[in-house]
Write an enzyme that holds these catalytic residues in place. Structure first.
Site, PDB file in Angstrom:
ATOM      1  N   TYR A   1      49.818   5.772   3.402  1.00 58.14           N
ATOM      2  CA  TYR A   1      50.017   4.515   2.684  1.00 58.14           C
ATOM      3  C   TYR A   1      50.024   4.763   1.183  1.00 58.14           C
ATOM      4  O   TYR A   1      49.318   5.653   0.676  1.00 58.14           O
ATOM      5  CB  TYR A   1      48.884   3.534   2.977  1.00 58.14           C
ATOM      6  CG  TYR A   1      48.919   2.898   4.353  1.00 58.14           C
ATOM      7  CD1 TYR A   1      49.541   1.675   4.554  1.00 58.14           C
ATOM      8  CD2 TYR A   1      48.312   3.509   5.435  1.00 58.14           C
ATOM      9  CE1 TYR A   1      49.555   1.072   5.795  1.00 58.14           C
ATOM     10  CE2 TYR A   1      48.316   2.915   6.696  1.00 58.14           C
ATOM     11  CZ  TYR A   1      48.940   1.699   6.864  1.00 58.14           C
ATOM     12  OH  TYR A   1      48.946   1.114   8.101  1.00 58.14           O
TER      13      TYR A   1
ATOM     14  N   TYR B   1      48.664   7.896  11.915  1.00 59.16           N
ATOM     15  CA  TYR B   1      47.749   8.546  10.979  1.00 59.16           C
ATOM     16  C   TYR B   1      46.340   8.609  11.557  1.00 59.16           C
ATOM     17  O   TYR B   1      45.954   7.834  12.418  1.00 59.16           O
ATOM     18  CB  TYR B   1      47.752   7.870   9.606  1.00 59.16           C
ATOM     19  CG  TYR B   1      47.327   6.426   9.600  1.00 59.16           C
ATOM     20  CD1 TYR B   1      45.990   6.081   9.524  1.00 59.16           C
ATOM     21  CD2 TYR B   1      48.280   5.419   9.637  1.00 59.16           C
ATOM     22  CE1 TYR B   1      45.604   4.763   9.509  1.00 59.16           C
ATOM     23  CE2 TYR B   1      47.900   4.088   9.633  1.00 59.16           C
ATOM     24  CZ  TYR B   1      46.564   3.766   9.574  1.00 59.16           C
ATOM     25  OH  TYR B   1      46.184   2.462   9.568  1.00 59.16           O
TER      26      TYR B   1
ATOM     27  N   ARG C   1      45.760   6.233  14.698  1.00 58.53           N
ATOM     28  CA  ARG C   1      46.376   4.918  14.928  1.00 58.53           C
ATOM     29  C   ARG C   1      47.801   5.097  15.426  1.00 58.53           C
ATOM     30  O   ARG C   1      48.566   5.890  14.870  1.00 58.53           O
ATOM     31  CB  ARG C   1      46.451   4.100  13.631  1.00 58.53           C
ATOM     32  CG  ARG C   1      45.155   3.724  12.988  1.00 58.53           C
ATOM     33  CD  ARG C   1      44.466   2.452  13.492  1.00 58.53           C
ATOM     34  NE  ARG C   1      45.086   1.641  14.487  1.00 58.53           N
ATOM     35  CZ  ARG C   1      45.775   0.503  14.273  1.00 58.53           C
ATOM     36  NH1 ARG C   1      45.965   0.076  13.053  1.00 58.53           N
ATOM     37  NH2 ARG C   1      46.264  -0.190  15.267  1.00 58.53           N
TER      38      ARG C   1
ATOM     39  N   HIS D   1      52.613   1.621  13.394  1.00 59.18           N
ATOM     40  CA  HIS D   1      52.648   0.150  13.371  1.00 59.18           C
ATOM     41  C   HIS D   1      53.099  -0.342  12.017  1.00 59.18           C
ATOM     42  O   HIS D   1      53.022   0.379  11.009  1.00 59.18           O
ATOM     43  CB  HIS D   1      51.262  -0.420  13.693  1.00 59.18           C
ATOM     44  CG  HIS D   1      50.213  -0.011  12.700  1.00 59.18           C
ATOM     45  ND1 HIS D   1      49.523   1.186  12.800  1.00 59.18           N
ATOM     46  CD2 HIS D   1      49.762  -0.611  11.571  1.00 59.18           C
ATOM     47  CE1 HIS D   1      48.689   1.296  11.788  1.00 59.18           C
ATOM     48  NE2 HIS D   1      48.812   0.223  11.021  1.00 59.18           N
TER      49      HIS D   1
ATOM     50  N   HIS E   1      52.337  -3.729   9.589  1.00 59.82           N
ATOM     51  CA  HIS E   1      51.522  -4.931   9.404  1.00 59.82           C
ATOM     52  C   HIS E   1      52.416  -6.113   9.069  1.00 59.82           C
ATOM     53  O   HIS E   1      53.314  -5.996   8.220  1.00 59.82           O
ATOM     54  CB  HIS E   1      50.530  -4.740   8.258  1.00 59.82           C
ATOM     55  CG  HIS E   1      49.500  -3.676   8.506  1.00 59.82           C
ATOM     56  ND1 HIS E   1      48.262  -3.947   9.041  1.00 59.82           N
ATOM     57  CD2 HIS E   1      49.526  -2.337   8.288  1.00 59.82           C
ATOM     58  CE1 HIS E   1      47.564  -2.828   9.141  1.00 59.82           C
ATOM     59  NE2 HIS E   1      48.306  -1.824   8.693  1.00 59.82           N
TER      60      HIS E   1
END
Lengths: 231, 199
Positions: free
Chosen positions: A103, A142, A152, A155, A157
């Protein structure tokens, strides 16, 4: 015509306390919730439409000088209410990791490279039929600190408003058949019968030849049409 | 009937999209709801978001939704596309100690479906890493006589109502200041947790 927001529908949301997701343990109320009557404060909601979105906000692959690394994807679908009626003119905000699973956020220290050509934030407003479309890069999985060897699933958000304070939703869109699903405390916090509602499907129809893969995902928000009282 | 899409946590990394003050993206929402020509008493609501260890929660997100000074809402159905006027909506990322604040106006009174007037209040949606779904609460104001007749407050046990009341603080010379801490969970000792609602 007003909307009605059945409370039972919201029972599909995960519990506040789900110990497998360790951060919930100190961030879940211990006291029972009290039923809030649905007054005008709850039945109305923030009004933000096309005026807040800038050209290019919905294409996450063209926000920098170069092209981001990764698999280009087209994510599209409809926003609907519980009656299956489209939710038009509603703002959607999305954010995600890059293709390497990193991110842009200043606190993300995951050992994966940043992509100078990818920020991973986008916005769009649904059209009159509740449709939306983003162009982006397929995010990577990640690693995180929840438990030993925790990863995870990939995905994106999503944050949506819908017609009222009660239809507000923040959720995550997943990709089909991710092998990490069964090990993920967020995905598995949802009742097995409803998990697939968070999973997009591959669509050859929205796939663009020699350019990018299509994934379709419809989002259903709280709310039905109030039925007029019949005598 | 379609089943609704389940909630998932906002996670720790939402800020570069939802509250991008420190990032390149243009901001849509802020914690200052004041617009030119707005009628009403300007107030500042400040406090901390705290977890079950009484520690500040920096990776929370607080949203508020409220009426204007006359009890009216800038709602989507009346929305004409013009980005003017009081929106009634604010969003903020708390700081490293979980501190947050909003600058807004004291809302007017809003009716219940059966016509009773409610005391002035602000709806709050609280999101955070570690919260799989957001929590809903309300802010009331300690200096409002009408609190004692408020139909929602009356549904809250008497010893829990105080957790919903913002307290006047010594002023900062600009606007009236209220304190409203949001305690997600109470510990073995210390203050009680905020009353949350099933909306």
């Amino acid at each position: 015509m007003t909307m009605h927001f059945p409370r039972d529908s919201a029972k599909v949301h995960p519990p506040s306390l789900f110990p497998y997701y360790t951060s919930t343990v100190k961030r879940a109320p211990k006291r029972p919730l009290i039923i809030l009557p649905q007054t005008e404060t709850e039945l109305t909601g923030p009004a933000y439409g096309h005026e807040v979105v800038q050209p290019g906000d919905s294409d996450l692959t063209t926000q920098h000088e170069g092209t981001p690394i990764g698999q280009r994807i087209i994510v599209s679908g409809r926003v609907l209410d519980e009656d299956g009626r489209p939710v038009p003119n509603t703002l959607i905000e999305i954010w995600q990791a890059n293709a390497a699973g990193r991110y842009v956020h200043i606190n993300d220290q995951h050992d994966a490279p940043l992509d100078p050509n990818f920020s991973g934030a986008g916005r769009v407003v649904t059209d009159n039929e509740g449709r939306y479309k983003f162009i982006t890069i397929r995010p990577g999985a990640y690693s995180w600190q929840n438990h030993e060897n925790a990863w995870r699933p990939a995905h994106i958000h999503f944050s949506l408003f819908g017609p009222s304070f009660l239809s507000r939703l923040v959720t995550q869109m997943y990709f089909p058949d991710d092998p990490l699903f069964d090990y993920d405390p967020m995905f598995t916090s949802v009742d097995p019968k409803a998990r697939q509602r968070m999973v997009s499907r591959f669509s050859l129809f929205t796939t663009i030849p020699e350019w990018g893969l299509g994934f379709e995902w419809d989002i259903v928000l709280r709310g039905t049409n109030a039925t007029p009282m019949e005598q | 009937m379609l089943g609704i899409t389940p909630s998932q946590t906002v996670g720790p990394f939402y800020a570069y999209c939802l509250t991008p003050t420190k990032y390149k993206l243009h901001e849509i929402f802020t914690n200052d709801l004041i617009v030119p020509g707005l009628e009403g008493e300007t107030i500042r609501i400040e406090g901390r978001v705290l977890d079950g260890d009484n520690v500040g929660v920096p990776d929370a997100m607080v949203e508020i939704w409220q009426a204007d000074a006359k009890g009216g809402f800038a709602h989507a159905r009346e929305h004409q596309g013009a980005n003017t006027g009081f929106k009634g909506f604010g969003r903020v990322e708390p700081d490293n100690e979980g501190k947050y604040h909003f600058i807004t106006i004291k809302p007017g009174r809003v009716k219940t479906p059966d016509g009773k007037l409610q005391a002035p209040h602000i709806d709050v949606a609280l999101f955070a890493r570690g919260m799989l779904k957001h929590l809903v609460t309300r802010i009331y104001f300690a200096d409002e006589e009408s609190n004692k007749d408020d139909p929602v407050l009356m549904q809250v046990p008497a010893d829990r109502r105080d957790t919903l009341i913002a307290k006047p603080q010594s002023g900062n010379g600009r606007e009236k200041v209220y304190r409203f801490d949001i305690r997600i969970q109470e510990g073995a000792e210390g203050p009680p947790e905020t009353q949350f609602f099933e909306a």
